[in-house]
Design an enzyme around this catalytic site. Structure first.
Site, mmCIF file in Angstrom:
data_model
loop_
_atom_site.group_PDB
_atom_site.id
_atom_site.type_symbol
_atom_site.label_atom_id
_atom_site.label_comp_id
_atom_site.label_asym_id
_atom_site.label_seq_id
_atom_site.Cartn_x
_atom_site.Cartn_y
_atom_site.Cartn_z
ATOM 1 C CB SER A 127 -0.950 -0.053 1.200
ATOM 2 O OG SER A 127 -2.026 0.829 1.032
ATOM 3 C CG LEU A 128 2.367 5.247 2.633
ATOM 4 C CD1 LEU A 128 2.453 6.282 1.518
ATOM 5 C CD2 LEU A 128 2.023 5.903 3.964
ATOM 6 C CG PHE A 134 -7.420 3.295 5.759
ATOM 7 C CD1 PHE A 134 -7.654 3.782 4.484
ATOM 8 C CD2 PHE A 134 -6.236 2.614 5.995
ATOM 9 C CE1 PHE A 134 -6.729 3.605 3.462
ATOM 10 C CE2 PHE A 134 -5.302 2.429 4.985
ATOM 11 C CZ PHE A 134 -5.557 2.927 3.715
ATOM 12 C CG LEU A 135 -7.893 -0.667 10.256
ATOM 13 C CD1 LEU A 135 -7.960 -1.065 11.726
ATOM 14 C CD2 LEU A 135 -6.642 -1.243 9.620
ATOM 15 C CB ALA A 136 -14.103 -0.890 7.620
ATOM 16 C CD GLN A 140 -6.125 -1.531 4.909
ATOM 17 O OE1 GLN A 140 -5.342 -2.453 4.879
ATOM 18 N NE2 GLN A 140 -5.912 -0.449 5.618
ATOM 19 C CG ASP A 185 -6.825 -3.773 -3.225
ATOM 20 O OD1 ASP A 185 -7.464 -2.929 -2.571
ATOM 21 O OD2 ASP A 185 -5.582 -3.871 -3.175
ATOM 22 C CG HIS A 243 -5.503 -2.820 0.409
ATOM 23 N ND1 HIS A 243 -4.969 -2.455 -0.818
ATOM 24 C CD2 HIS A 243 -4.893 -2.022 1.321
ATOM 25 C CE1 HIS A 243 -4.092 -1.484 -0.650
ATOM 26 N NE2 HIS A 243 -4.018 -1.206 0.647
#
Length: 263
Positions: free
Chosen positions: A82-83, A150-152, A154, A214, A242
């Site tokens: 990711s980042l 944000f976790l959700a 993914q 993803d 993701h």
């Protein structure tokens, strides 16, 4: 000098692993330990994340040197998620003597989408800029809740979503969340970085692993990556989202081993 926390496992060819936005090395510790059955694995916490100290500017110019100072001098495969894939690509591009291979895991040299229509010749598949702008706005009000959203994202749409989200939460909140400044600057990197030319110019072995489900880095970007870099090894895990290191560990380990041993 800023302290950069590292966790090292195993012996063999070196692999440096760089995590994603708002996370830390604990997010993929079990996967790193499995990978260390054959390789010397070093996981780094990005500055301001996990157990690492902050740096004055959380941007690509400063992130690469900070991480390089914390890992061994031997050339390594840089594996970014990711980042972390953005950071790893920047390191490999600017410091080729320290990166002999590059592996982009659910990563993208240009994270945000450009031109919505797939028929537009300048179209680039990615996340909508509005998603990152929304996260930026929400961070000031409630950083922890923003991280949870944000976790959700993914694990959205995957089987056993609740169980995966519980695993992610437990791993991420093992450490205190990053401060808002680091999170905001990280979102800025995702929104503004464009490393497509860097990927096109990269002359070492490079691979990308994408998830068919993803919602942040669409698998459609694979064809664009190969046009940029014809030698890129492309792998798609059809049922992965993701976080393939949580959902498809064995397949991922096999892909990485094949890449590491390829000539």
């Amino acid at each position: 000098m800023t302290h950069i926390h590292t966790e090292t496992y195993g012996r063999g060819k070196p692999i440096v692993m760089v995590h994603g936005w708002g996370m830390h090395s604990g997010i993929w510790r079990p996967f790193a330990e499995a990978l260390a059955g054959h390789y010397h694995v070093t996981c780094v916490d990005l500055p301001g994340h996990g157990r690492s100290g902050r740096i004055s500017a959380f941007d690509l110019e400063h992130l690469g040197p900070a991480l390089l100072a914390a890992v061994g001098d031997e050339p390594a495969c840089w594996l970014g998620w990711s980042l972390g894939a953005t950071v790893a690509l920047d390191v490999a591009s600017r410091f080729p003597d320290r990166a002999d291979r590059l592996l982009l895991l659910a990563g993208n040299p240009r994270f945000v989408r450009t031109h919505d229509s797939a028929d537009d010749p300048d179209h680039w598949p990615g996340v909508s800029p509005r998603v990152l702008e929304a996260f930026s706005g929400q961070l000031t009000a409630d950083a922890q809740q923003t991280l949870l959203r944000f976790l959700a994202l993914q694990v959205h749409g995957l089987p056993e979503t609740k169980a995966l989200l519980k695993t992610l939460k437990a791993a991420v909140f093992e450490c205190a969340p990053p401060d808002n400044a680091s999170l905001l600057q990280g979102l800025r990197v995702l929104k503004e970085a464009d490393l497509r030319l860097a990927l096109a110019a990269f002359d070492r072995p490079v691979a990308a692993i994408l998830g068919g489900r993803d919602t942040l880095v669409p698998h459609a970007v694979g064809a664009h990556l190969q046009r940029l870099q014809p030698k890129l090894q492309l792998h798609r895990l059809e049922k992965a989202g993701h976080v393939p290191f949580l959902t498809h560990q064995e397949q991922l380990l096999a892909i990485i081993a094949g890449f590491m041993e390829s000539r």
